[in-house]
Design a protein around this motif. Structure first.
Motif, PDB file in Angstrom:
ATOM      1  N   ARG A  31     -64.216 -72.061  -8.241  1.00 19.05           N
ATOM      2  CA  ARG A  31     -62.933 -72.766  -8.157  1.00 19.05           C
ATOM      3  C   ARG A  31     -62.389 -72.955  -9.567  1.00 19.05           C
ATOM      4  O   ARG A  31     -63.085 -73.456 -10.444  1.00 19.05           O
ATOM      5  CB  ARG A  31     -63.116 -74.113  -7.443  1.00 19.05           C
ATOM      6  CG  ARG A  31     -63.625 -73.942  -6.006  1.00 19.05           C
ATOM      7  CD  ARG A  31     -64.051 -75.271  -5.381  1.00 19.05           C
ATOM      8  NE  ARG A  31     -62.885 -76.104  -5.088  1.00 19.05           N
ATOM      9  CZ  ARG A  31     -62.692 -77.320  -5.598  1.00 19.05           C
ATOM     10  NH1 ARG A  31     -63.573 -77.843  -6.425  1.00 19.05           N
ATOM     11  NH2 ARG A  31     -61.620 -78.014  -5.267  1.00 19.05           N
TER      12      ARG A  31
ATOM     13  N   ARG B 185     -59.672 -74.562 -12.129  1.00 19.35           N
ATOM     14  CA  ARG B 185     -58.683 -75.612 -12.362  1.00 19.35           C
ATOM     15  C   ARG B 185     -57.644 -75.090 -13.354  1.00 19.35           C
ATOM     16  O   ARG B 185     -57.998 -74.583 -14.434  1.00 19.35           O
ATOM     17  CB  ARG B 185     -59.343 -76.865 -12.917  1.00 19.35           C
ATOM     18  CG  ARG B 185     -58.348 -78.007 -13.151  1.00 19.35           C
ATOM     19  CD  ARG B 185     -59.027 -79.207 -13.782  1.00 19.35           C
ATOM     20  NE  ARG B 185     -58.042 -80.268 -14.051  1.00 19.35           N
ATOM     21  CZ  ARG B 185     -58.294 -81.294 -14.851  1.00 19.35           C
ATOM     22  NH1 ARG B 185     -59.474 -81.425 -15.449  1.00 19.35           N
ATOM     23  NH2 ARG B 185     -57.356 -82.209 -15.056  1.00 19.35           N
TER      24      ARG B 185
ATOM     25  N   ASP C  31     -51.306 -79.808 -11.957  1.00 19.33           N
ATOM     26  CA  ASP C  31     -52.762 -79.759 -12.098  1.00 19.33           C
ATOM     27  C   ASP C  31     -53.294 -79.205 -10.778  1.00 19.33           C
ATOM     28  O   ASP C  31     -53.348 -79.925  -9.772  1.00 19.33           O
ATOM     29  CB  ASP C  31     -53.308 -81.160 -12.381  1.00 19.33           C
ATOM     30  CG  ASP C  31     -54.763 -81.130 -12.843  1.00 19.33           C
ATOM     31  OD1 ASP C  31     -55.465 -80.132 -12.543  1.00 19.33           O
ATOM     32  OD2 ASP C  31     -55.202 -82.098 -13.479  1.00 19.33           O
TER      33      ASP C  31
ATOM     34  N   VAL D 162     -56.010 -76.521  -8.346  1.00 15.09           N
ATOM     35  CA  VAL D 162     -57.316 -75.891  -8.203  1.00 15.09           C
ATOM     36  C   VAL D 162     -57.141 -74.658  -7.324  1.00 15.09           C
ATOM     37  O   VAL D 162     -56.664 -74.754  -6.193  1.00 15.09           O
ATOM     38  CB  VAL D 162     -58.356 -76.861  -7.581  1.00 15.09           C
ATOM     39  CG1 VAL D 162     -59.665 -76.110  -7.317  1.00 15.09           C
ATOM     40  CG2 VAL D 162     -58.617 -78.045  -8.512  1.00 15.09           C
TER      41      VAL D 162
ATOM     42  N   ALA E 125     -63.511 -75.842 -12.056  1.00 15.83           N
ATOM     43  CA  ALA E 125     -63.117 -77.094 -11.404  1.00 15.83           C
ATOM     44  C   ALA E 125     -64.306 -78.001 -11.118  1.00 15.83           C
ATOM     45  O   ALA E 125     -64.136 -79.190 -10.887  1.00 15.83           O
ATOM     46  CB  ALA E 125     -62.372 -76.789 -10.108  1.00 15.83           C
TER      47      ALA E 125
END
Length: 200
Positions: free
Chosen positions: A136, A138, A145, A147, A167
């Motif tokens: 994942r 980010r 912001d 993911v 993330a």
């Protein structure tokens, strides 16, 4: 045999000049990247300095080509591409393209880190496209912001301040396409802050 070698070495200078001009790099910039003096680089390109392995190795790295490509060695019949990963500040970049200039493709791997990481958005000229393969990712982009999960993609103008990292505690692998400005931003040398997950 000696004549063939001389012809091969004579062709290196024009090839070095063409590679540098394709990347719109000055002799001074190339000197900084390789540690070879500007005068030596100039003599190599003009053919008044005979190329040696000691000089060709850093030049091949700086131009993103193999030695075979630099000296125009004949093909050996081996179709394999030997890619060399680059690791900076917890980020591994594997080049998927080897041509000078233009859009570059990379596979990037960011280590997972369970520690709290403070994003440090950066901006530069260019445009970037990301596609997550595993883990994942980010992405901090301006006021957003996000993911991204495997199979998701993002594209953005890199003049917008941006940052990305894993993330969670698992590593993340993704593909990235960007131009020369993006390549410099990913690979520029600077100290790694504590807990930092990438070189942005």
């Amino acid at each position: 045999m000696d004549d063939a070698l001389d012809q091969t070495l004579d062709a290196v200078g024009p090839r070095l000049r063409a590679l540098r001009q394709q990347r719109t790099t000055t002799l001074a910039e190339l000197s900084t990247a390789t540690g070879i003096s500007v005068s030596t680089l100039s003599r190599l390109e003009s053919g008044t300095r005979r190329p040696t392995l000691e000089l060709l190795l850093p030049l091949a790295r700086a131009h993103g080509v193999t030695l075979d490509e630099l000296v125009d060695a004949p093909p050996t019949g081996d179709p394999r591409v030997h890619l060399r990963p680059i690791t900076r500040h917890g980020m591994t970049m594997l080049p998927l393209t080897r041509r000078a200039g233009g859009i570059q493709a990379y596979k990037l791997i960011l280590r997972g880190d369970s520690r709290s990481t403070e994003p440090d958005p950066q901006s530069h000229e260019g445009y970037e496209w990301l596609y997550v393969l595993n883990g994942r990712l980010r992405v901090v982009l301006g006021e957003h912001d996000l993911v991204l999960s495997p199979g998701e993609a993002a594209e953005f103008d890199t003049r917008v301040p941006h940052w990305f990292g894993a993330a969670d505690a698992e590593p993340v692998e993704f593909l990235s396409l960007f131009g020369r400005q993006g390549e410099r931003a990913h690979l520029r040398a600077r100290p790694s802050a504590p807990g930092r997950q990438d070189g942005r």
